[in-house]
Design an enzyme around this catalytic site. Sequence first.
Site, PDB file in Angstrom:
ATOM      1  N   CYS A 100       0.868  -1.179   0.000  1.00 22.23           N
ATOM      2  CA  CYS A 100       0.000   0.000   0.000  1.00 22.23           C
ATOM      3  C   CYS A 100       0.902   1.225   0.000  1.00 22.23           C
ATOM      4  O   CYS A 100       1.939   1.231   0.664  1.00 22.23           O
ATOM      5  CB  CYS A 100      -0.835   0.057   1.268  1.00 22.23           C
ATOM      6  SG  CYS A 100      -2.036  -1.229   1.425  1.00 22.23           S
TER       7      CYS A 100
ATOM      8  N   GLY B  87      -4.116 -17.818  -5.254  1.00 21.21           N
ATOM      9  CA  GLY B  87      -4.892 -16.600  -5.507  1.00 21.21           C
ATOM     10  C   GLY B  87      -5.633 -16.678  -6.819  1.00 21.21           C
ATOM     11  O   GLY B  87      -6.722 -17.240  -6.916  1.00 21.21           O
TER      12      GLY B  87
HETATM   13  C1  LIG Z   1      -8.170  -9.988  -8.054  1.00 23.42           C
HETATM   14  C2  LIG Z   1      -7.086  -9.953  -7.035  1.00 23.42           C
HETATM   15  C3  LIG Z   1      -7.262  -9.217  -5.862  1.00 23.42           C
HETATM   16  C4  LIG Z   1      -6.271  -9.159  -4.899  1.00 23.42           C
HETATM   17  N1  LIG Z   1      -6.484  -8.446  -3.763  1.00 23.42           N
HETATM   18  C5  LIG Z   1      -5.542  -8.421  -2.777  1.00 23.42           C
HETATM   19  C6  LIG Z   1      -5.761  -7.694  -1.573  1.00 23.42           C
HETATM   20  O1  LIG Z   1      -6.809  -7.082  -1.386  1.00 23.42           O
HETATM   21  N2  LIG Z   1      -4.771  -7.691  -0.628  1.00 23.42           N
HETATM   22  C7  LIG Z   1      -3.606  -8.374  -0.815  1.00 23.42           C
HETATM   23  O2  LIG Z   1      -2.746  -8.369   0.081  1.00 23.42           O
HETATM   24  N3  LIG Z   1      -3.373  -9.066  -1.950  1.00 23.42           N
HETATM   25  C8  LIG Z   1      -4.306  -9.104  -2.939  1.00 23.42           C
HETATM   26  N4  LIG Z   1      -4.061  -9.811  -4.106  1.00 23.42           N
HETATM   27  C9  LIG Z   1      -2.787 -10.491  -4.280  1.00 23.42           C
HETATM   28  C10 LIG Z   1      -2.890 -11.987  -4.013  1.00 23.42           C
HETATM   29  O3  LIG Z   1      -3.294 -12.232  -2.696  1.00 23.42           O
HETATM   30  C11 LIG Z   1      -1.558 -12.701  -4.278  1.00 23.42           C
HETATM   31  O4  LIG Z   1      -0.591 -12.201  -3.389  1.00 23.42           O
HETATM   32  C12 LIG Z   1      -1.026 -12.511  -5.676  1.00 23.42           C
HETATM   33  O5  LIG Z   1      -2.087 -12.430  -6.597  1.00 23.42           O
HETATM   34  C13 LIG Z   1      -0.082 -13.630  -6.118  1.00 23.42           C
HETATM   35  O6  LIG Z   1      -0.685 -14.894  -6.034  1.00 23.42           O
HETATM   36  P1  LIG Z   1      -1.440 -15.603  -7.271  1.00 23.42           P
HETATM   37  O7  LIG Z   1      -0.542 -15.561  -8.441  1.00 23.42           O
HETATM   38  O8  LIG Z   1      -1.770 -16.971  -6.808  1.00 23.42           O
HETATM   39  O9  LIG Z   1      -2.684 -14.777  -7.512  1.00 23.42           O
HETATM   40  C14 LIG Z   1      -5.054  -9.864  -5.093  1.00 23.42           C
HETATM   41  C15 LIG Z   1      -4.883 -10.609  -6.265  1.00 23.42           C
HETATM   42  C16 LIG Z   1      -5.860 -10.670  -7.229  1.00 23.42           C
HETATM   43  C17 LIG Z   1      -5.645 -11.460  -8.479  1.00 23.42           C
END
Ligand SMILES: Cc1cc2nc3c(=O)[nH]c(=O)nc-3n(C[C@H](O)[C@H](O)[C@H](O)COP(=O)(O)O)c2cc1C
Lengths: 376, 286
Positions: A188, A323
């Site tokens: 953030c 995620g």
């Molecule tokens: C649609 C979306 C919303 C996300 N919102 C948040 C969030 O609100 N807070 C956070 O810490 N990470 C958020 N992330 C990040 C995921 O938690 C994760 O750290 C990141 O996407 C990598 O993992 P992945 O490749 O499995 O998605 C978000 C990711 C996606 C795709």
Amino acid sequence: MKARRRVVTALDRSGGRGPAWPAPPRKARPVPGLQSPVSRPRLSGSGEAVAAPVPSVPLDLSVDLGSGLFLRNPILVASGALGYGIEAEDDLAPERIGALVTRGTTLRGRTGNPTPRMARTPSGLLNAIGLHNPGLAAVLERFAEQWARWPLPVILNLAADNVGEFAEMARRLEGVPGIAGVELNLSCPNANRGGTLFALEADSAAAVTTAVRRATDLPLLVKLSPAAPDPRAVARAVADSGADAISAVNTLPGLVLAADRSRPALGLAYGGLSGPALRPIALRVVHEIATSVRIPVVAMGGVTTLSDVLDFLAVGAQAVAVGTAAIGDPGLPARLADELEDECQARGLSSHLSLIGTAQGHRPGNPSARGAEYRP
Amino acid sequence: MSTEPVVAELVERRVILPDQRIDAFHAPAIAVSARAGQVLQVLLADDEGLVVRRAFAINTVDPSTGVVSVHVAGPARADALAHLRVGDRAPLAGPFGRPFEVDPRTTHILLIAEGAAIGRLRLLADEALREGRQVTVLLGAQSARDVYPSTLLPDEVEYVVATVDGSLGHPGSVADLVPQYEAWADQTFAAGSPALLGKLAALSASRLTRMGVAKLGRRRAAAKVDPPGSPSARRKSFLQVVVELDVACAAATCLGCVVDGHAGLLRACREGPVFAATELSLETVA
Ligand SMILES: Cc1cc2nc3c(=O)[nH]c(=O)nc-3n(C[C@H](O)[C@H](O)[C@H](O)COP(=O)(O)O)c2cc1C
Ligand SMILES: Cc1cc2nc3c(=O)[nH]c(=O)nc-3n(C[C@H](O)[C@H](O)[C@H](O)COP(=O)(O)OP(=O)(O)OC[C@H]3O[C@@H](n4cnc5c(N)ncnc54)[C@H](O)[C@@H]3O)c2cc1C
Ligand code: FES
């Protein structure tokens, strides 16, 4: 520091009140009819698919993330993938996964970024949701009671643009049932540092962690960014400031253009890259962090198969979160937990612990911050 | 709500225009429950096993055979279903979203579409005819080459075309045709670009004044406001629109599909994709 208390989750209460959930189906079902190369090999070390299971040994996949936060298995749902969980409960199989991390929540509600908020990328997703959420009070009012009855720990993901607000939110969670832990989203912008992300600077990250640690005894996960020039320094600072565990990684900024190239595809222009495209970067960052701190690391970034889970364990993660892949396939985390169990059984293991850190022995001499590609 | 998929066979593929075709799947569960305006999702996995869902409006259904069709449009390189051949099976989920709502008193309905967006309204024509209503379709296209074949519409439908280059029907925008039908239509339903929807919303808002119709009866100070997304909000409105924001999860969890409504942000997958035009800030959508 205040005395640590044991956090009560539905997991360790089940003996007392009995599960609030109907008896789980033993196996989460795969997406039917999907022809995909999801059975990428490299399982069981040898590359061969696992045949008939070896005589089963009692299996313990539980994970201790500190401050009394115990997960039944090392597979979590990452923040933002399935909202506050309740909306997706029909698909999620909550009794089969380790924990759910919620959507990012702020002290006051936010309406998020302009649309479009998501765009496809090669093997990934670019998102700029912009912390769209109803605010902490509304979230607790709507969901906390249901979480308290849920058969899995819910970790609340918190976001703010200043240290005080992070701490204020943590304070408001004291004694609220249904919150098994908090995860600080340090990707953030820090309003007091001209908008530089907290996660990019060790001292900013430490300041938030210290303030939140003082404000709550809840299990505290701190989520780091793959954009940090030196993730090891940030991880050490966070660990020294009282974090129980580190989550890594969040998304990495990227850009996709509209089809006619007249503008960016997303309303906000830039978005966070996630999905398999992010995985090698995540693997490198988790490797760096896990070799630098003693607290557990919850790894994420592009996990879609058991093979990815094993990779993250091999570089030192204690647990792995899903995620992006759970957005299209919300049953995936439960299936990965089942597959990990089968894999351990096939290898004759009594837990997944011996799978952790197997690829750490070959440590690089220098942190990635010093550059990797051009080093002689 | 579960987003769990069913396996469906692609039973027919019919190219209808350059870069446009109708794909028909055998999916009885969807065919018996789908209503006009709702979408289905096709689940696709890439080389890394990442499952992505693509939304398609339900174009026609035949509950007796269990066949449901979608109108696939766009350049070949963006064709998400290109890998499927007739006889192949694919996971489908749905139907999702809230459907069009027709007032029981409505006898004349006007469907307004731009290009391939006719596929979002096609099923409504079938539903309306079955219920004894009269249907007029106004279609806008770039040129005669892009005009949806009239043979794909039921015979009972009146079909009026506008082309931007003037090569067929009215030269200009489909919106130009609307005022001629406003007095005839009891309700209108539209699909197309945000610009078109914005224009139609403005026309709809000024309709009664332009037609010289005064609102009779006492003005109720606190008229009952229907909650956004409620069937009654749509049923009572003169113009309903279907928005096309990508539906990634369809479970109201990812918040990727939000659209600006007067009462705050609305999710296309939960409160939509069909909305009463008065529920949305269509100026900002446009
Ligand atoms: C649609 C979306 C919303 C996300 N919102 C948040 C969030 O609100 N807070 C956070 O810490 N990470 C958020 N992330 C990040 C995921 O938690 C994760 O750290 C990141 O996407 C990598 O993992 P992945 O490749 O499995 O998605 C978000 C990711 C996606 C795709
Ligand atoms: C209500 C509705 C009805 C539709 N009806 C039709 C129709 O009848 N015929 C037709 O041809 N097309 C239809 N579409 C459009 C179609 O579903 C596709 O969205 C369109 O082809 C654009 O795809 P794209 O990948 O090129 O777009 P992109 O802009 O690249 O894709 C962006 C969207 O994809 C999703 N997404 C991308 N990657 C991921 C990921 N890794 N995980 C999860 N989600 C991801 C997100 O929702 C995102 O908003 C409809 C869409 C909607 C919303
Ligand atoms: S598609 Fe995910 S919230 Fe609507």
